[in-house]
Design an enzyme around this catalytic site. Structure first.
Site, PDB file in Angstrom:
ATOM      1  N   ARG A 122      43.297  86.953  14.901  1.00  0.00           N
ATOM      2  CA  ARG A 122      44.782  86.846  14.823  1.00  0.00           C
ATOM      3  C   ARG A 122      45.248  88.302  14.069  1.00  0.00           C
ATOM      4  NH1 ARG A 122      45.300  88.183   9.129  1.00  0.00           N
ATOM      5  NH2 ARG A 122      44.681  86.292   7.932  1.00  0.00           N
ATOM      6  N   GLU A 230      53.354  83.239   6.439  1.00  0.00           N
ATOM      7  CA  GLU A 230      53.218  84.342   5.581  1.00  0.00           C
ATOM      8  C   GLU A 230      53.695  85.525   5.944  1.00  0.00           C
ATOM      9  OE1 GLU A 230      49.243  84.536   3.223  1.00  0.00           O
ATOM     10  OE2 GLU A 230      49.440  86.411   3.538  1.00  0.00           O
ATOM     11  N   ARG A 234      52.145  85.683  13.288  1.00  0.00           N
ATOM     12  CA  ARG A 234      50.944  85.670  13.402  1.00  0.00           C
ATOM     13  C   ARG A 234      50.589  85.461  14.910  1.00  0.00           C
ATOM     14  NH1 ARG A 234      47.908  84.801   8.401  1.00  0.00           N
ATOM     15  NH2 ARG A 234      48.681  86.196   6.830  1.00  0.00           N
ATOM     16  N   CYS A 278      50.965  90.136   2.400  1.00  0.00           N
ATOM     17  CA  CYS A 278      49.955  90.211   1.275  1.00  0.00           C
ATOM     18  C   CYS A 278      49.165  91.582   1.582  1.00  0.00           C
ATOM     19  CB  CYS A 278      48.936  88.865   1.520  1.00  0.00           C
ATOM     20  SG  CYS A 278      47.755  89.057  -0.120  1.00  0.00           S
ATOM     21  N   THR A 280      46.181  91.984   0.939  1.00  0.00           N
ATOM     22  CA  THR A 280      44.747  92.019   1.498  1.00  0.00           C
ATOM     23  C   THR A 280      44.652  92.223   2.975  1.00  0.00           C
ATOM     24  OG1 THR A 280      45.297  89.584   1.818  1.00  0.00           O
ATOM     25  CG2 THR A 280      44.423  90.227  -0.152  1.00  0.00           C
ATOM     26  N   ARG A 287      42.287  89.138  11.107  1.00  0.00           N
ATOM     27  CA  ARG A 287      41.113  88.540  11.049  1.00  0.00           C
ATOM     28  C   ARG A 287      40.602  87.650  12.194  1.00  0.00           C
ATOM     29  NH1 ARG A 287      39.025  83.544   8.548  1.00  0.00           N
ATOM     30  NH2 ARG A 287      40.755  82.181   9.364  1.00  0.00           N
ATOM     31  N   ARG A 318      35.377  80.220   5.149  1.00  0.00           N
ATOM     32  CA  ARG A 318      36.413  79.303   4.747  1.00  0.00           C
ATOM     33  C   ARG A 318      36.147  77.843   5.220  1.00  0.00           C
ATOM     34  NH1 ARG A 318      42.296  82.583   5.842  1.00  0.00           N
ATOM     35  NH2 ARG A 318      41.759  84.092   4.748  1.00  0.00           N
ATOM     36  N   GLU A 323      41.679  78.440   5.291  1.00  0.00           N
ATOM     37  CA  GLU A 323      41.809  78.856   3.765  1.00  0.00           C
ATOM     38  C   GLU A 323      41.915  77.738   2.907  1.00  0.00           C
ATOM     39  OE1 GLU A 323      44.037  82.257   2.895  1.00  0.00           O
ATOM     40  OE2 GLU A 323      42.606  82.901   1.413  1.00  0.00           O
TER      41      GLU A 323
HETATM   42  P1  ADP Z   1      44.694  82.840   8.895  1.00  0.00           P
HETATM   43  O1  ADP Z   1      45.051  82.852   7.530  1.00  0.00           O
HETATM   44  O2  ADP Z   1      43.659  83.822   9.506  1.00  0.00           O
HETATM   45  O3  ADP Z   1      45.785  82.661   9.674  1.00  0.00           O
HETATM   46  P2  ADP Z   1      43.859  80.083   8.024  1.00  0.00           P
HETATM   47  O4  ADP Z   1      42.515  80.252   7.290  1.00  0.00           O
HETATM   48  O5  ADP Z   1      45.078  79.945   7.488  1.00  0.00           O
HETATM   49  O6  ADP Z   1      43.771  81.227   8.997  1.00  0.00           O
HETATM   50  O7  ADP Z   1      43.707  78.873   9.216  1.00  0.00           O
HETATM   51  C1  ADP Z   1      44.766  78.851  10.034  1.00  0.00           C
HETATM   52  C2  ADP Z   1      44.271  77.688  11.048  1.00  0.00           C
HETATM   53  O8  ADP Z   1      43.319  78.462  12.005  1.00  0.00           O
HETATM   54  C3  ADP Z   1      43.397  76.542  10.569  1.00  0.00           C
HETATM   55  O9  ADP Z   1      43.657  75.423  11.268  1.00  0.00           O
HETATM   56  C4  ADP Z   1      41.961  77.100  10.929  1.00  0.00           C
HETATM   57  O10 ADP Z   1      41.209  75.837  11.097  1.00  0.00           O
HETATM   58  C5  ADP Z   1      42.233  77.704  12.310  1.00  0.00           C
HETATM   59  N1  ADP Z   1      40.968  78.641  12.724  1.00  0.00           N
HETATM   60  C6  ADP Z   1      40.721  79.720  12.045  1.00  0.00           C
HETATM   61  N2  ADP Z   1      39.674  80.463  12.794  1.00  0.00           N
HETATM   62  C7  ADP Z   1      39.447  79.546  13.807  1.00  0.00           C
HETATM   63  C8  ADP Z   1      38.504  79.539  14.995  1.00  0.00           C
HETATM   64  N3  ADP Z   1      37.612  80.517  14.961  1.00  0.00           N
HETATM   65  N4  ADP Z   1      38.490  78.334  15.660  1.00  0.00           N
HETATM   66  C9  ADP Z   1      39.297  77.439  15.514  1.00  0.00           C
HETATM   67  N5  ADP Z   1      40.229  77.331  14.512  1.00  0.00           N
HETATM   68  C10 ADP Z   1      40.318  78.220  13.736  1.00  0.00           C
HETATM   69 MG    MG Z   2      46.259  82.139   5.885  1.00  0.00          MG
END
Ligand code: ADP
Ligand code: MG
Length: 367
Positions: A122, A230, A234, A278, A280, A287, A318, A323
């Site tokens: 993402r 956020e 995204r 953020c 970060t 990510r 995570r 997260e």
């Molecule tokens: P971010 O901050 O990178 O957007 P989050 O930790 O807030 O990610 O997670 C957002 C959603 O994305 C959650 O439902 C998480 O389980 C999902 N997710 C993250 N990585 C994967 C992955 N590799 N495969 C499937 N779902 C994922």
């Molecule tokens: Mg997030």
């Protein structure tokens, strides 16, 4: 008014040495700002003041905040990302020249003996024309969603994208009810209710929930754009498989396509790259993650051991739901390179490939 705020911050600063926003606040700089500037900088710090246990403790609230408040944010960035205060970020998606990769540039997890895994990359992006989520009004949030819905029409009309938009905004023509929303959350497509996050709430980022929130999902469900989390956007690719290039390359071309839609201008800083709420996430906003089972490293039911081993490899761990969620029952965790700033996009995906091999070795040793 602002004297009170300074006194409060100075008090918290002494008490909370790990709160980066508070630690980088300097009254001598603050007093040089105009009244408007002071209010804006205090707004950036609010989440860390309300939640002094924060690690970052600040968010940007306008696309130009990193540049406008450089004496503050350059210290924040240096401290968190361990770079120099005068550093400049460079974006680059080319894998050429990155060491330690297969000669053909194919980052195939099967070469590491891994099965098909859920892969996701993402990128956080924000539009230049709106305040960042921490300063948006309800009208701004709805205005952003409407603007994006018009842009999504362009994607929906294309045979290679198609799909639809799902909105949480009451009265929106694409509105989905609670059950449909929950189903998207369970499928890892849609983001969680932001009202439950005290950091986002104190930052103003969760305000007006669920207005202006939603997500576009392509027909094959492999390309997704969140609206109103956020960051304004995204933008992500997600698919089960073994070839990381599949999600990485698709994201690059989709980002270029979205950015090329008339009227959409992403916020960038000359020195810092893609602007994100953020600090970060600044720079790449990227990510790149894998969902992988680590039953041995999580045999105590927590991610403690996995985290201790992942950290020196530059990886974050995570929970299976994202997260601040617990690990999955089968030991599934979310693994991603921690770095986002002063690293190229290509280096992020390459470091996931290289580090996951080392992590899997540790998992096998722990058997
Ligand atoms: P971010 O901050 O990178 O957007 P989050 O930790 O807030 O990610 O997670 C957002 C959603 O994305 C959650 O439902 C998480 O389980 C999902 N997710 C993250 N990585 C994967 C992955 N590799 N495969 C499937 N779902 C994922
Ligand atoms: Mg997030």
């Amino acid at each position: 008014m602002s004297e009170d705020a300074v006194a409060r911050i100075e008090g918290l600063k002494a008490e909370w040495p790990n709160n980066i926003g508070l630690q980088c606040f300097e009254a001598a700089y603050f007093v040089t700002l105009s009244e408007d500037g002071k209010a804006r900088l205090l707004n950036c710090l609010n989440s860390g003041i309300e939640n002094p246990d924060s690690e970052m403790g600040c968010y940007a609230c306008q696309p130009s905040d990193y540049d406008d408040f450089k004496p503050f944010f350059s210290k924040v960035l240096a401290r968190y990302h361990k770079v120099s205060e005068d550093t400049r970020h460079v974006n680059n998606w080319s894998l050429d020249g990155i060491e330690g990769l297969p000669a053909d540039g194919v980052l195939d997890l099967a070469r590491l003996g891994l099965p098909a895994l859920s892969m996701r990359v993402r990128a956080g992006r924000n539009l230049k024309e709106f305040p960042l989520p921490g300063s948006m009004t309800k009208d701004d949030r709805i205005g952003l969603e409407n603007k994006m819905m018009a842009a999504f029409e362009k994607l929906i009309a294309r045979p290679d994208y198609g799909g639809r938009y799902h909105s949480l905004t009451p009265g929106n023509p694409c509105f989905i009810d609670d059950a449909a929303y929950q189903e998207l959350v369970d499928q890892h497509i849609m983001f969680k209710n932001m009202d439950n996050d005290r950091y986002l709430t104190a930052a103003g980022i969760a305000a007006d929930w669920p207005y202006g929130r939603g997500c576009y999902v392509s027909a094959d469900k492999g390309f997704i754009i969140w609206v109103g989390e956020e960051d304004h956007l995204r933008i992500m690719c997600m698919q089960r498989g073994t070839v990381l290039n599949d999600v990485f390359d698709r994201l690059k071309s989709a980002l270029d396509l979205v950015e090329g839609i008339e009227g959409l201008e992403f916020a960038y800083s000359d020195d810092y790259g893609a602007v994100t709420s953020c600090p970060t996430n600044l720079g790449t906003g990227m990510r790149a993650s894998l969902h992988i089972q680590l039953p041995n490293l999580t045999s105590d039911g927590t991610d403690k051991r996995a985290k201790a081993i992942a950290k020196p490899l530059g990886l974050s761990v995570r929970g299976a739901g994202g997260e601040h969620t617990p690990i999955g029952e089968d030991g599934t965790v979310d693994i991603s390179p921690s770095a986002r700033f002063c690293i190229t996009e290509a280096e992020i995906v390459a470091s996931l490939y290289k580090a996951i091999a080392l992590l899997v070795e540790e998992e096998n040793k722990a058997a």
